[in-house]
Write an enzyme that holds these catalytic residues in place. Structure first.
Site, PDB file in Angstrom:
ATOM      1  N   ASP A 159       2.170  -7.201   2.418  1.00 13.34           N
ATOM      2  CA  ASP A 159       0.781  -7.179   1.944  1.00 13.34           C
ATOM      3  C   ASP A 159       0.745  -6.537   0.553  1.00 13.34           C
ATOM      4  O   ASP A 159       1.337  -5.476   0.335  1.00 13.34           O
ATOM      5  CB  ASP A 159      -0.024  -6.337   2.949  1.00 13.34           C
ATOM      6  CG  ASP A 159      -1.515  -6.364   2.686  1.00 13.34           C
ATOM      7  OD1 ASP A 159      -2.010  -7.372   2.140  1.00 13.34           O
ATOM      8  OD2 ASP A 159      -2.194  -5.372   3.044  1.00 13.34           O
ATOM      9  N   HIS A 188     -11.490  -3.183   0.037  1.00 15.60           N
ATOM     10  CA  HIS A 188     -10.714  -2.489   1.068  1.00 15.60           C
ATOM     11  C   HIS A 188     -11.429  -1.221   1.539  1.00 15.60           C
ATOM     12  O   HIS A 188     -12.225  -0.645   0.798  1.00 15.60           O
ATOM     13  CB  HIS A 188      -9.343  -2.108   0.509  1.00 15.60           C
ATOM     14  CG  HIS A 188      -8.473  -3.289   0.216  1.00 15.60           C
ATOM     15  ND1 HIS A 188      -8.064  -3.619  -1.042  1.00 15.60           N
ATOM     16  CD2 HIS A 188      -7.948  -4.234   1.033  1.00 15.60           C
ATOM     17  CE1 HIS A 188      -7.311  -4.711  -1.000  1.00 15.60           C
ATOM     18  NE2 HIS A 188      -7.233  -5.112   0.250  1.00 15.60           N
ATOM     19  N   GLY A 189     -11.113  -0.800   2.745  1.00 11.38           N
ATOM     20  CA  GLY A 189     -11.580   0.502   3.221  1.00 11.38           C
ATOM     21  C   GLY A 189     -12.848   0.442   4.051  1.00 11.38           C
ATOM     22  O   GLY A 189     -13.307  -0.642   4.449  1.00 11.38           O
ATOM     23  N   LYS A 198     -17.700  -0.571   2.257  1.00 13.92           N
ATOM     24  CA  LYS A 198     -17.669  -1.840   1.513  1.00 13.92           C
ATOM     25  C   LYS A 198     -18.991  -2.159   0.828  1.00 13.92           C
ATOM     26  O   LYS A 198     -19.016  -2.853  -0.177  1.00 13.92           O
ATOM     27  CB  LYS A 198     -17.294  -2.979   2.465  1.00 13.92           C
ATOM     28  CG  LYS A 198     -15.913  -2.797   3.105  1.00 13.92           C
ATOM     29  CD  LYS A 198     -15.558  -3.992   3.946  1.00 13.92           C
ATOM     30  CE  LYS A 198     -14.351  -3.742   4.825  1.00 13.92           C
ATOM     31  NZ  LYS A 198     -13.129  -3.444   4.076  1.00 13.92           N
TER      32      LYS A 198
HETATM   33  P1  13P Z   1      -9.696  -3.668   5.239  1.00  6.42           P
HETATM   34  O1  13P Z   1      -9.597  -2.379   4.494  1.00  6.42           O
HETATM   35  O2  13P Z   1     -11.060  -4.219   5.234  1.00  6.42           O
HETATM   36  O3  13P Z   1      -9.143  -3.568   6.613  1.00  6.42           O
HETATM   37  O4  13P Z   1      -8.781  -4.743   4.457  1.00  6.42           O
HETATM   38  C1  13P Z   1      -7.402  -4.795   4.661  1.00  6.42           C
HETATM   39  C2  13P Z   1      -6.712  -5.685   3.690  1.00  6.42           C
HETATM   40  O5  13P Z   1      -7.290  -6.460   2.968  1.00  6.42           O
HETATM   41  C3  13P Z   1      -5.250  -5.575   3.644  1.00  6.42           C
HETATM   42  O6  13P Z   1      -4.694  -6.371   2.662  1.00  6.42           O
HETATM   43  O1  G3H Z   2      -4.707  -3.545   1.219  1.00  5.16           O
HETATM   44  C1  G3H Z   2      -4.552  -2.380   1.551  1.00  5.16           C
HETATM   45  C2  G3H Z   2      -4.130  -2.090   2.927  1.00  5.16           C
HETATM   46  O2  G3H Z   2      -5.200  -1.547   3.634  1.00  5.16           O
HETATM   47  C3  G3H Z   2      -2.902  -1.230   2.925  1.00  5.16           C
HETATM   48  O3  G3H Z   2      -3.171   0.099   2.674  1.00  5.16           O
HETATM   49  O4  G3H Z   2      -1.407   0.839   1.054  1.00  5.16           O
HETATM   50  O5  G3H Z   2      -2.646   2.490   2.465  1.00  5.16           O
HETATM   51  O6  G3H Z   2      -0.951   0.951   3.477  1.00  5.16           O
HETATM   52  P1  G3H Z   2      -1.985   1.153   2.393  1.00  5.16           P
HETATM   53 ZN    ZN Z   3      -5.841  -6.474   0.880  1.00  9.67          ZN
END
Ligand code: 13P
Ligand code: G3H
Ligand code: ZN
Length: 340
Positions: free
Chosen positions: A84, A193-194, A197
Protein backbone atom coordinates in the site's frame (compact mmCIF):
# COMPACT_ATOMS: atom_id res chain seq x y z
CA UNK A 1 -4.07 -21.91 -3.03
CA UNK A 2 -0.99 -19.80 -3.63
CA UNK A 3 -1.39 -16.04 -3.34
CA UNK A 4 -3.01 -14.79 -6.55
CA UNK A 5 -2.23 -11.65 -8.55
CA UNK A 6 -4.41 -8.72 -7.46
CA UNK A 7 -5.25 -8.18 -11.14
CA UNK A 8 -7.15 -11.50 -11.18
CA UNK A 9 -9.25 -10.58 -8.13
CA UNK A 10 -10.09 -7.14 -9.54
CA UNK A 11 -10.79 -8.33 -13.09
CA UNK A 12 -13.32 -10.78 -11.66
CA UNK A 13 -14.83 -8.05 -9.47
CA UNK A 14 -15.13 -5.87 -12.55
CA UNK A 15 -16.97 -8.63 -14.40
CA UNK A 16 -19.30 -9.20 -11.41
CA UNK A 17 -19.60 -5.46 -10.65
CA UNK A 18 -18.75 -5.80 -6.96
CA UNK A 19 -16.12 -4.26 -4.69
CA UNK A 20 -13.28 -6.00 -2.88
CA UNK A 21 -11.96 -4.79 0.45
CA UNK A 22 -8.24 -4.15 0.69
CA UNK A 23 -7.47 -4.31 4.37
CA UNK A 24 -4.28 -3.04 6.01
CA UNK A 25 -2.48 -5.33 8.43
CA UNK A 26 0.40 -4.81 10.85
CA UNK A 27 0.17 -7.91 12.99
CA UNK A 28 -1.05 -11.48 13.31
CA UNK A 29 -4.40 -10.69 14.90
CA UNK A 30 -5.48 -8.30 12.13
CA UNK A 31 -4.49 -10.85 9.53
CA UNK A 32 -6.33 -13.68 11.28
CA UNK A 33 -9.45 -11.53 11.63
CA UNK A 34 -9.55 -10.46 7.99
CA UNK A 35 -8.76 -13.88 6.54
CA UNK A 36 -11.27 -15.47 8.91
CA UNK A 37 -13.95 -13.03 7.75
CA UNK A 38 -13.09 -13.74 4.11
CA UNK A 39 -13.35 -17.49 4.67
CA UNK A 40 -16.63 -17.17 6.54
CA UNK A 41 -18.24 -14.98 3.88
CA UNK A 42 -16.54 -16.80 0.97
CA UNK A 43 -14.96 -13.55 -0.22
CA UNK A 44 -11.81 -12.96 -2.23
CA UNK A 45 -9.61 -10.56 -0.27
CA UNK A 46 -6.68 -8.18 -0.65
CA UNK A 47 -4.28 -7.97 2.28
CA UNK A 48 -2.24 -4.79 2.17
CA UNK A 49 0.88 -3.69 3.95
CA UNK A 50 2.16 -0.11 4.12
CA UNK A 51 5.83 0.87 4.23
CA UNK A 52 5.40 1.58 7.94
CA UNK A 53 3.85 -1.85 8.46
CA UNK A 54 6.80 -3.42 6.62
CA UNK A 55 9.17 -1.65 9.01
CA UNK A 56 7.08 -2.56 12.08
CA UNK A 57 7.04 -6.25 11.15
CA UNK A 58 10.72 -6.63 10.23
CA UNK A 59 9.95 -6.48 6.50
CA UNK A 60 9.49 -10.21 5.82
CA UNK A 61 7.31 -11.34 8.70
CA UNK A 62 3.94 -10.32 7.30
CA UNK A 63 4.49 -11.88 3.88
CA UNK A 64 5.33 -15.22 5.51
CA UNK A 65 2.14 -15.10 7.59
CA UNK A 66 -0.02 -14.08 4.62
CA UNK A 67 1.39 -16.93 2.53
CA UNK A 68 0.56 -19.36 5.34
CA UNK A 69 -3.03 -18.08 5.41
CA UNK A 70 -3.43 -18.44 1.64
CA UNK A 71 -1.68 -21.77 1.16
CA UNK A 72 -2.46 -23.68 4.35
CA UNK A 73 -5.20 -22.17 6.45
CA UNK A 74 -7.71 -20.93 3.85
CA UNK A 75 -6.76 -22.47 0.46
CA UNK A 76 -10.31 -21.86 -0.77
CA UNK A 77 -9.97 -18.06 -0.50
CA UNK A 78 -8.34 -16.10 -3.36
CA UNK A 79 -5.92 -13.77 -1.58
CA UNK A 80 -3.56 -11.12 -2.90
CA UNK A 81 -0.71 -9.50 -0.95
CA UNK A 82 -0.35 -5.84 -1.87
CA UNK A 83 2.08 -3.05 -1.00
CA UNK A 84 0.00 0.00 0.00
CA UNK A 85 1.36 3.46 -0.96
CA UNK A 86 4.74 2.23 -2.20
CA UNK A 87 6.98 5.30 -1.84
CA UNK A 88 9.85 4.45 -4.19
CA UNK A 89 11.33 1.96 -6.63
CA UNK A 90 13.54 0.36 -3.99
CA UNK A 91 10.48 -0.65 -1.91
CA UNK A 92 8.75 -1.99 -5.04
CA UNK A 93 11.76 -4.23 -5.76
CA UNK A 94 11.88 -5.36 -2.14
CA UNK A 95 8.20 -6.36 -2.14
CA UNK A 96 8.46 -8.17 -5.46
CA UNK A 97 11.30 -10.23 -4.02
CA UNK A 98 9.32 -10.89 -0.81
CA UNK A 99 6.56 -12.55 -2.87
CA UNK A 100 3.99 -9.75 -2.93
CA UNK A 101 1.54 -10.31 -5.77
CA UNK A 102 0.75 -6.61 -6.14
CA UNK A 103 2.36 -3.25 -5.46
CA UNK A 104 1.18 0.32 -5.39
CA UNK A 105 3.56 2.99 -6.56
CA UNK A 106 2.27 6.22 -5.10
CA UNK A 107 3.73 8.54 -7.70
CA UNK A 108 1.25 11.28 -6.83
CA UNK A 109 3.54 12.39 -3.99
CA UNK A 110 7.28 12.82 -3.80
CA UNK A 111 8.18 10.80 -0.71
CA UNK A 112 11.84 11.78 -1.07
CA UNK A 113 11.23 15.42 -0.04
CA UNK A 114 9.13 17.47 2.38
CA UNK A 115 7.77 20.99 2.07
CA UNK A 116 7.91 23.69 4.78
CA UNK A 117 4.82 22.22 6.46
CA UNK A 118 6.57 18.83 6.68
CA UNK A 119 4.35 17.28 3.97
CA UNK A 120 5.45 15.38 0.90
CA UNK A 121 4.82 17.60 -2.12
CA UNK A 122 2.72 16.48 -5.09
CA UNK A 123 4.62 15.17 -8.13
CA UNK A 124 3.95 16.60 -11.57
CA UNK A 125 1.89 14.44 -13.99
CA UNK A 126 5.03 13.76 -16.05
CA UNK A 127 7.09 12.69 -13.02
CA UNK A 128 4.23 10.52 -11.78
CA UNK A 129 4.05 8.81 -15.20
CA UNK A 130 7.83 8.29 -15.24
CA UNK A 131 8.12 6.62 -11.82
CA UNK A 132 4.93 4.58 -12.36
CA UNK A 133 6.24 3.27 -15.70
CA UNK A 134 9.45 2.20 -14.00
CA UNK A 135 7.47 0.36 -11.31
CA UNK A 136 5.25 -1.31 -13.93
CA UNK A 137 8.29 -2.57 -15.86
CA UNK A 138 9.80 -4.15 -12.73
CA UNK A 139 6.57 -5.61 -11.35
CA UNK A 140 5.08 -6.90 -14.60
CA UNK A 141 8.36 -8.68 -15.44
CA UNK A 142 7.61 -10.75 -12.32
CA UNK A 143 3.86 -11.08 -13.04
CA UNK A 144 3.05 -8.71 -10.15
CA UNK A 145 0.10 -6.30 -10.47
CA UNK A 146 0.51 -2.53 -10.13
CA UNK A 147 -1.71 0.19 -8.70
CA UNK A 148 -0.95 3.83 -9.50
CA UNK A 149 -2.50 7.01 -8.16
CA UNK A 150 -3.46 10.22 -9.84
CA UNK A 151 -4.61 13.23 -7.82
CA UNK A 152 -4.06 13.56 -4.08
CA UNK A 153 -6.34 12.56 -1.26
CA UNK A 154 -8.03 15.07 1.01
CA UNK A 155 -11.47 16.46 1.65
CA UNK A 156 -13.85 18.59 -0.33
CA UNK A 157 -15.96 21.12 1.38
CA UNK A 158 -18.81 22.56 -0.66
CA UNK A 159 -17.29 23.16 -4.05
CA UNK A 160 -13.98 24.32 -2.76
CA UNK A 161 -10.94 22.09 -2.93
CA UNK A 162 -9.17 22.31 0.41
CA UNK A 163 -5.42 22.68 0.96
CA UNK A 164 -3.11 20.83 -1.38
CA UNK A 165 -5.80 18.38 -2.48
CA UNK A 166 -6.15 17.72 -6.19
CA UNK A 167 -9.14 15.71 -7.31
CA UNK A 168 -8.49 13.35 -10.22
CA UNK A 169 -8.92 14.82 -13.68
CA UNK A 170 -10.59 12.05 -15.75
CA UNK A 171 -8.83 13.04 -18.97
CA UNK A 172 -5.46 12.85 -17.24
CA UNK A 173 -6.47 9.55 -15.65
CA UNK A 174 -7.12 8.05 -19.10
CA UNK A 175 -3.80 9.31 -20.41
CA UNK A 176 -2.05 8.03 -17.27
CA UNK A 177 -3.44 4.51 -17.70
CA UNK A 178 -2.51 4.43 -21.39
CA UNK A 179 1.03 5.68 -20.79
CA UNK A 180 1.85 3.57 -17.73
CA UNK A 181 -0.04 0.28 -18.21
CA UNK A 182 -1.17 0.12 -14.55
CA UNK A 183 -3.65 -2.60 -13.58
CA UNK A 184 -5.45 -0.47 -11.02
CA UNK A 185 -5.81 3.24 -10.48
CA UNK A 186 -6.47 5.12 -7.25
CA UNK A 187 -8.73 8.12 -7.76
CA UNK A 188 -8.89 11.21 -5.59
CA UNK A 189 -12.61 11.92 -5.15
CA UNK A 190 -12.57 13.74 -1.82
CA UNK A 191 -11.82 10.97 0.66
CA UNK A 192 -8.89 11.16 3.05
CA UNK A 193 -7.04 8.77 5.32
CA UNK A 194 -7.77 8.46 9.02
CA UNK A 195 -10.72 9.03 11.36
CA UNK A 196 -11.46 12.69 10.60
CA UNK A 197 -12.55 12.76 6.98
CA UNK A 198 -15.27 15.40 7.06
CA UNK A 199 -16.24 18.23 9.43
CA UNK A 200 -18.67 16.91 12.01
CA UNK A 201 -22.32 17.82 11.41
CA UNK A 202 -21.86 18.65 7.72
CA UNK A 203 -23.14 16.71 4.75
CA UNK A 204 -20.61 14.17 3.49
CA UNK A 205 -19.73 14.96 -0.11
CA UNK A 206 -17.64 13.00 -2.57
CA UNK A 207 -17.02 13.70 -6.24
CA UNK A 208 -18.65 10.43 -7.32
CA UNK A 209 -19.15 11.62 -10.90
CA UNK A 210 -15.38 11.32 -11.41
CA UNK A 211 -15.79 7.54 -11.03
CA UNK A 212 -18.43 7.39 -13.82
CA UNK A 213 -16.23 9.38 -16.15
CA UNK A 214 -13.00 7.44 -15.51
CA UNK A 215 -14.74 4.05 -15.58
CA UNK A 216 -16.19 4.89 -18.99
CA UNK A 217 -12.78 5.91 -20.33
CA UNK A 218 -10.79 2.94 -18.95
CA UNK A 219 -13.35 0.19 -18.27
CA UNK A 220 -10.76 -2.59 -17.88
CA UNK A 221 -8.73 -0.77 -15.25
CA UNK A 222 -9.80 -1.42 -11.68
CA UNK A 223 -10.56 1.81 -9.84
CA UNK A 224 -9.42 2.17 -6.25
CA UNK A 225 -10.96 4.14 -3.41
CA UNK A 226 -8.52 5.08 -0.65
CA UNK A 227 -9.68 6.48 2.67
CA UNK A 228 -12.80 4.30 2.67
CA UNK A 229 -13.22 3.62 6.36
CA UNK A 230 -16.74 4.25 7.63
CA UNK A 231 -15.51 5.12 11.14
CA UNK A 232 -18.55 3.40 12.71
CA UNK A 233 -20.13 5.45 15.47
CA UNK A 234 -20.45 2.48 17.82
CA UNK A 235 -16.67 1.93 17.68
CA UNK A 236 -15.83 5.58 18.25
CA UNK A 237 -18.34 5.77 21.12
CA UNK A 238 -16.80 2.67 22.69
CA UNK A 239 -13.26 4.06 22.40
CA UNK A 240 -14.37 7.32 24.03
CA UNK A 241 -16.46 5.57 26.68
CA UNK A 242 -13.46 3.58 27.87
CA UNK A 243 -11.09 6.51 28.23
CA UNK A 244 -10.07 7.22 24.63
CA UNK A 245 -10.08 10.62 23.00
CA UNK A 246 -11.30 10.37 19.43
CA UNK A 247 -13.77 13.23 19.26
CA UNK A 248 -15.66 14.29 16.15
CA UNK A 249 -14.52 11.34 14.04
CA UNK A 250 -16.41 10.99 10.74
CA UNK A 251 -15.98 8.42 7.95
CA UNK A 252 -17.50 7.55 4.59
CA UNK A 253 -21.05 6.20 5.00
CA UNK A 254 -21.36 2.60 3.80
CA UNK A 255 -24.17 3.60 1.40
CA UNK A 256 -21.78 6.01 -0.31
CA UNK A 257 -19.18 3.27 -0.76
CA UNK A 258 -21.91 1.09 -2.26
CA UNK A 259 -22.79 3.92 -4.66
CA UNK A 260 -19.11 4.24 -5.60
CA UNK A 261 -18.95 0.49 -6.29
CA UNK A 262 -22.05 0.74 -8.52
CA UNK A 263 -20.26 3.43 -10.51
CA UNK A 264 -17.14 1.28 -11.01
CA UNK A 265 -14.97 1.36 -7.87
CA UNK A 266 -13.50 -2.10 -7.34
CA UNK A 267 -10.83 -1.91 -4.61
CA UNK A 268 -11.95 -0.39 -1.33
CA UNK A 269 -9.11 0.47 1.09
CA UNK A 270 -9.80 0.09 4.80
CA UNK A 271 -7.33 0.63 7.61
CA UNK A 272 -8.83 3.02 10.17
CA UNK A 273 -11.93 0.89 10.92
CA UNK A 274 -9.70 -2.02 11.93
CA UNK A 275 -7.65 0.27 14.18
CA UNK A 276 -10.78 1.60 15.88
CA UNK A 277 -12.26 -1.87 16.40
CA UNK A 278 -9.04 -3.05 18.06
CA UNK A 279 -8.70 0.03 20.24
CA UNK A 280 -12.31 -0.10 21.44
CA UNK A 281 -12.05 -3.78 22.36
CA UNK A 282 -8.72 -3.43 24.17
CA UNK A 283 -9.81 -0.35 26.10
CA UNK A 284 -12.96 -2.17 27.23
CA UNK A 285 -10.98 -5.10 28.60
CA UNK A 286 -8.52 -2.81 30.37
CA UNK A 287 -11.33 -0.92 32.09
CA UNK A 288 -13.54 -3.90 32.87
CA UNK A 289 -10.78 -6.34 33.79
CA UNK A 290 -8.00 -4.27 35.35
CA UNK A 291 -6.33 -7.41 36.66
CA UNK A 292 -5.88 -8.94 33.19
CA UNK A 293 -2.33 -8.93 31.88
CA UNK A 294 -2.26 -11.86 29.47
CA UNK A 295 -2.15 -10.27 25.97
CA UNK A 296 -4.48 -12.98 24.70
CA UNK A 297 -7.15 -11.64 27.06
CA UNK A 298 -7.30 -8.33 25.18
CA UNK A 299 -5.88 -9.17 21.75
CA UNK A 300 -8.40 -12.03 21.44
CA UNK A 301 -11.46 -9.76 21.79
CA UNK A 302 -9.74 -7.17 19.57
CA UNK A 303 -9.29 -9.79 16.85
CA UNK A 304 -12.93 -10.84 17.17
CA UNK A 305 -14.11 -7.20 16.88
CA UNK A 306 -12.16 -6.76 13.64
CA UNK A 307 -13.49 -10.05 12.25
CA UNK A 308 -17.09 -9.05 12.97
CA UNK A 309 -16.73 -5.66 11.27
CA UNK A 310 -14.95 -7.07 8.23
CA UNK A 311 -17.71 -9.63 7.73
CA UNK A 312 -20.16 -6.73 7.50
CA UNK A 313 -17.88 -4.89 5.06
CA UNK A 314 -17.47 -7.90 2.79
CA UNK A 315 -21.24 -8.34 2.70
CA UNK A 316 -21.84 -4.62 2.10
CA UNK A 317 -19.34 -4.42 -0.78
CA UNK A 318 -20.95 -7.42 -2.52
CA UNK A 319 -17.76 -9.52 -2.21
CA UNK A 320 -19.39 -12.26 -0.19
CA UNK A 321 -20.00 -15.50 -2.05
CA UNK A 322 -17.49 -14.87 -4.86
CA UNK A 323 -14.47 -16.82 -3.56
CA UNK A 324 -15.25 -19.91 -5.60
CA UNK A 325 -16.21 -18.19 -8.85
CA UNK A 326 -12.92 -18.55 -10.69
CA UNK A 327 -9.78 -20.59 -11.15
CA UNK A 328 -6.58 -19.14 -9.69
CA UNK A 329 -3.88 -17.63 -11.89
CA UNK A 330 -0.19 -17.65 -11.02
CA UNK A 331 2.39 -14.90 -11.35
CA UNK A 332 3.88 -16.95 -14.23
CA UNK A 333 0.51 -16.84 -16.03
CA UNK A 334 0.51 -13.08 -15.58
CA UNK A 335 4.12 -12.77 -16.79
CA UNK A 336 3.09 -14.41 -20.05
CA UNK A 337 0.02 -12.20 -20.36
CA UNK A 338 2.02 -9.02 -19.79
CA UNK A 339 4.75 -10.15 -22.19
CA UNK A 340 2.33 -11.14 -24.95
P1 13P B 1 -8.74 4.69 5.88
O1 13P B 1 -7.84 5.54 6.71
O2 13P B 1 -10.01 5.36 5.56
O3 13P B 1 -8.96 3.35 6.47
O4 13P B 1 -8.00 4.45 4.47
C1 13P B 1 -7.02 3.46 4.33
C2 13P B 1 -6.30 3.55 3.03
O5 13P B 1 -6.66 4.23 2.11
C3 13P B 1 -5.08 2.74 2.93
O6 13P B 1 -4.42 2.94 1.73
O1 G3H C 1 -2.73 4.79 3.67
C1 G3H C 1 -2.37 4.76 4.83
C2 G3H C 1 -2.62 3.54 5.62
O2 G3H C 1 -3.64 3.79 6.54
C3 G3H C 1 -1.35 3.04 6.23
O3 G3H C 1 -0.98 3.75 7.36
O4 G3H C 1 1.49 4.12 7.12
O5 G3H C 1 0.37 4.23 9.35
O6 G3H C 1 0.67 2.04 8.17
P1 G3H C 1 0.47 3.54 8.03
ZN1 ZN D 1 -4.47 4.94 1.04
Amino acid sequence: MALVPMRLILDEANKGKYGVGAFNVNNMEQLQAICGAAAETKSPVIIQVSRNALKYADKGLLSVMVRYMAEDKYPQVPMALHLDHGPDIETIKECVSLGFTSVMIDGSLDYGTKDDAGKHPARSFEDNVAITKEAVAIAHAAGVSVEGEIGTLGGIEDDTVAGAVHLTNPEEAEQFVKETGVDALALAIGTSHGAYKFPVGTEVKLALDIIDDVHKRVPDTALVMHGSSSVPKHMVDEVNKYGGQVPNAVGVPTAMIQDAIKRGMRKVNIDTDGRLAITAAIRKVFVEQPKAFDPRKYLGPAREAVREWMIQEMQAFGTAGHAGDYAPKTLDDMKRLYAG
